[in-house]
Motif scaffolding. Structure first.
Motif, mmCIF file in Angstrom:
data_model
loop_
_atom_site.group_PDB
_atom_site.id
_atom_site.type_symbol
_atom_site.label_atom_id
_atom_site.label_comp_id
_atom_site.label_asym_id
_atom_site.label_seq_id
_atom_site.Cartn_x
_atom_site.Cartn_y
_atom_site.Cartn_z
ATOM 1 N N PHE A 1 0.839 -1.203 0.000
ATOM 2 C CA PHE A 1 0.000 0.000 0.000
ATOM 3 C C PHE A 1 0.873 1.253 0.000
ATOM 4 N N ASP A 2 0.436 2.256 -0.742
ATOM 5 C CA ASP A 2 1.035 3.591 -0.684
ATOM 6 C C ASP A 2 -0.082 4.534 -0.267
ATOM 7 N N THR A 3 -0.189 4.759 1.045
ATOM 8 C CA THR A 3 -1.311 5.557 1.537
ATOM 9 C C THR A 3 -1.109 7.048 1.298
ATOM 10 N N THR A 4 0.108 7.461 0.975
ATOM 11 C CA THR A 4 0.337 8.878 0.627
ATOM 12 C C THR A 4 -0.223 9.169 -0.759
ATOM 13 N N ALA A 5 0.076 8.292 -1.702
ATOM 14 C CA ALA A 5 -0.440 8.460 -3.069
ATOM 15 C C ALA A 5 -1.813 7.821 -3.243
ATOM 16 N N ARG B 1 -2.694 4.500 -3.255
ATOM 17 C CA ARG B 1 -2.590 3.432 -4.252
ATOM 18 C C ARG B 1 -2.435 2.069 -3.575
ATOM 19 N N VAL B 2 -2.996 1.057 -4.218
ATOM 20 C CA VAL B 2 -2.827 -0.330 -3.796
ATOM 21 C C VAL B 2 -2.015 -1.038 -4.878
ATOM 22 N N HIS B 3 -0.944 -1.708 -4.500
ATOM 23 C CA HIS B 3 -0.106 -2.425 -5.458
ATOM 24 C C HIS B 3 -0.603 -3.860 -5.610
ATOM 25 N N VAL B 4 -0.786 -4.283 -6.857
ATOM 26 C CA VAL B 4 -1.395 -5.585 -7.136
ATOM 27 C C VAL B 4 -0.580 -6.341 -8.177
ATOM 28 N N ASP B 5 -0.309 -7.627 -7.901
ATOM 29 C CA ASP B 5 0.263 -8.527 -8.898
ATOM 30 C C ASP B 5 -0.882 -9.227 -9.612
ATOM 31 N N LEU B 6 -0.904 -9.120 -10.946
ATOM 32 C CA LEU B 6 -1.994 -9.668 -11.742
ATOM 33 C C LEU B 6 -1.675 -11.079 -12.249
ATOM 34 N N PRO B 7 -2.688 -11.840 -12.674
ATOM 35 C CA PRO B 7 -2.473 -13.230 -13.097
ATOM 36 C C PRO B 7 -1.514 -13.381 -14.266
ATOM 37 N N ASP B 8 -1.365 -12.342 -15.104
ATOM 38 C CA ASP B 8 -0.479 -12.465 -16.263
ATOM 39 C C ASP B 8 0.982 -12.193 -15.922
ATOM 40 N N GLY B 9 1.274 -11.992 -14.632
ATOM 41 C CA GLY B 9 2.649 -11.761 -14.207
ATOM 42 C C GLY B 9 3.045 -10.308 -14.116
ATOM 43 N N THR B 10 2.166 -9.413 -14.531
ATOM 44 C CA THR B 10 2.464 -7.985 -14.441
ATOM 45 C C THR B 10 1.974 -7.420 -13.111
ATOM 46 N N SER B 11 2.418 -6.207 -12.809
ATOM 47 C CA SER B 11 2.007 -5.522 -11.578
ATOM 48 C C SER B 11 1.364 -4.198 -11.946
ATOM 49 N N ARG B 12 0.385 -3.794 -11.170
ATOM 50 C CA ARG B 12 -0.313 -2.543 -11.398
ATOM 51 C C ARG B 12 -0.592 -1.858 -10.067
ATOM 52 N N SER B 13 -0.933 -0.581 -10.148
ATOM 53 C CA SER B 13 -1.381 0.165 -8.972
ATOM 54 C C SER B 13 -2.817 0.602 -9.195
ATOM 55 N N VAL B 14 -3.636 0.440 -8.179
ATOM 56 C CA VAL B 14 -5.041 0.848 -8.241
ATOM 57 C C VAL B 14 -5.243 2.010 -7.284
ATOM 58 N N GLU B 15 -5.789 3.091 -7.792
ATOM 59 C CA GLU B 15 -5.996 4.283 -6.978
ATOM 60 C C GLU B 15 -7.332 4.208 -6.230
ATOM 61 N N TYR B 16 -7.380 4.859 -5.085
ATOM 62 C CA TYR B 16 -8.600 4.854 -4.283
ATOM 63 C C TYR B 16 -8.807 6.211 -3.620
ATOM 64 N N ASP B 17 -10.045 6.471 -3.246
ATOM 65 C CA ASP B 17 -10.367 7.566 -2.330
ATOM 66 C C ASP B 17 -10.586 7.019 -0.929
ATOM 67 N N THR B 18 -11.206 5.850 -0.867
ATOM 68 C CA THR B 18 -11.382 5.129 0.399
ATOM 69 C C THR B 18 -10.920 3.698 0.209
ATOM 70 N N LEU B 19 -10.146 3.212 1.171
ATOM 71 C CA LEU B 19 -9.622 1.857 1.109
ATOM 72 C C LEU B 19 -10.149 1.045 2.282
ATOM 73 N N VAL B 20 -10.619 -0.166 2.004
ATOM 74 C CA VAL B 20 -11.047 -1.101 3.045
ATOM 75 C C VAL B 20 -10.250 -2.390 2.866
ATOM 76 N N VAL B 21 -9.504 -2.770 3.894
ATOM 77 C CA VAL B 21 -8.689 -3.979 3.814
ATOM 78 C C VAL B 21 -9.307 -5.041 4.722
ATOM 79 N N ALA B 22 -9.668 -6.167 4.123
ATOM 80 C CA ALA B 22 -10.294 -7.275 4.852
ATOM 81 C C ALA B 22 -9.620 -8.562 4.394
#
Length: 431
Positions: A92-96, A98-119
């Motif tokens: 997680f990058d809570t300053t920016a 962003r949530v960092h995610v490894d995808l099934p195809d082997g690549t990585s991406r960042s997903v932006e949020y306004d509100t984040l819920v981690v469960a």
């Protein structure tokens, strides 16, 4: 203009809610925001919601895996403001924001949020002995339950032609909490009733099932009368119950306790302890929050928040030391959805208050215990209460009807729906 993962863009004009984990809590948040003016993205490393309280019934061939694990896309097919992303959250990058995610195809991406819920839930804990997992596998995921089902059934098949059938018909369950008790009870029913007539070469008297724990009682959260009832019933089913028995060593042929007692068992199942998902610590590092000795992140008890934009719920949090069971996660998920909607509408919300609905555990097809405040149920009344609650919490009417039908079939005939051996993928890959 849009932000997020390619193919999963979220409108910049909408309030973006990212939910990590589709268990009881996470799915509760997503569904609770169905009519809110937000766009929700659910990120999970599997494509299905898992009803963990019935996972042991998959492992003992009573239920098909699909009956307790509906796909997220099927659950959310009518929720137009919800998207699903299959991927492994790595940080997680809570300053920016962003949530960092490894995808099934082997690549990585960042997903932006306004509100984040981690469960993100929990994982098994071997109390510093991770090497035990090879000989005593856990049962926390659907894949593990299916693998365990194959291992149990393979033990019976192997015993048929073995020189010493007793060696293969020896089972041990480590952990006498609800999961361990339910697993031992179902294993006894599988061995002595469900497989009767199908394995005519096996003498039921050769089957040995041992349930052991380091604590003095089975079902520690329950009242003493229900604990005693459970132990008595398990022993009548043929289960050897060992309490005050701390495991010191596990190998491929059994285990040894700290007192030197040896339990021979070719099949050992670990149900002794859990710890928070590693994402709890990563979220704490990103936000400056604290974690307890079990790795659970400490949250604001009034609204489950970690920061103003970040919430955490379920087994990975310490909220007034609530138990790591389904009901707290469900209630926390519903509350967080209300908080998010209220904030967007500039409304106040009442502080979170947990409603204790009690604890339950099933022992056999016709017996269960339920400790609900001052109401203590056992036997058939406990079983009815247990069944009603579990059916109510299942997601989807198709699943509810299917599970009820399987239970009724097993109760009447003693037969199991899924006595199928499937070879684990890692074994296939080695070939």
């Amino acid at each position: 203009m849009a932000a997020g993962v390619s193919g999963y863009a979220i409108s910049m004009g909408a309030h973006r809610v990212v939910v990590v984990g589709g268990g009881f809590g996470g799915l509760g948040v997503v569904r609770g925001l169905k009519r809110a003016d937000v766009e929700v993205m659910l990120i999970d490393r599997t494509n299905h919601h898992l009803f963990q309280p019935l996972l042991y019934q998959v492992a003992t061939a009573l239920l098909p895996a699909g009956d307790i694990a509906p796909a997220f896309r099927a659950i959310l097919r009518k929720q137009r403001n919800a998207k699903v992303l299959l991927g492994e959250v790595t940080g997680f990058d809570t300053t920016a924001k962003r949530v960092h995610v490894d995808l099934p195809d082997g690549t990585s991406r960042s997903v932006e949020y306004d509100t984040l819920v981690v469960a993100a839930g929990s994982q098994d804990s071997y109390f510093g002995h991770g090497e035990w997992a090879e000989d005593a596998p856990p049962m926390k995921t659907l894949e593990q339950a299916v693998d365990l089902r194959s291992k149990l059934l393979r033990a019976f098949e192997t015993a048929v032609a073995a020189d010493d059938p007793k060696e293969w018909l020896s089972f041990a369950v480590v952990g006498a909490g609800p999961t361990g008790v339910e697993l031992a009870g179902q294993l006894a029913d599988l061995a002595r009733r469900a497989l009767k007539g199908q394995f005519r070469e096996i003498d039921p008297r050769d089957i040995r099932i041992t349930l052991l724990d380091a604590v003095p009682h089975v079902l520690p959260p329950f009242s003493e009368p229900l604990r005693q009832h459970t132990r008595t019933k398990l022993e009548k089913l043929g289960v050897t119950v060992m309490t005050n028995a701390m495991v010191e060593k596990i190998d491929a042929h059994g285990l040894t306790t700290k007192d030197g007692d040896r339990v021979e068992a070719r099949t050992i199942i670990w149900a002794a302890g859990v710890q928070a998902s590693p994402l709890a610590r990563k979220l704490a590092e990103a936000t400056g929050a604290e974690v307890d000795r079990k790795g659970r992140i400490l949250v604001n008890a009034e609204d489950c928040s970690v920061t103003n934009e970040v919430f955490a719920i379920g087994d990975m949090v310490n909220l007034d030391n609530l138990p790591g069971i389904a009901e707290p996660a469900i209630q926390e998920g519903h509350h967080v959805a209300k908080v998010i909607k209220a904030r967007l509408e500039n409304r106040e919300t009442k502080p979170f208050r947990y409603l204790d609905l009690g604890t339950m555990a099933t022992i056999s097809p016709g017996d269960a215990v339920a400790d609900i405040k001052k109401l203590r149920l056992k036997g058939i009344l406990g079983k009815v209460a247990w069944a009603v609650v579990h059916i109510a919490f299942l997601v989807g009417w198709r699943n509810r009807v299917a599970v009820l039908a399987q239970w009724a079939w097993n109760l009447v005939t003693g037969r199991r729906a899924q006595p199928i051996i499937l070879e684990p993928m890692h074994a296939i890959e080695r070939k």
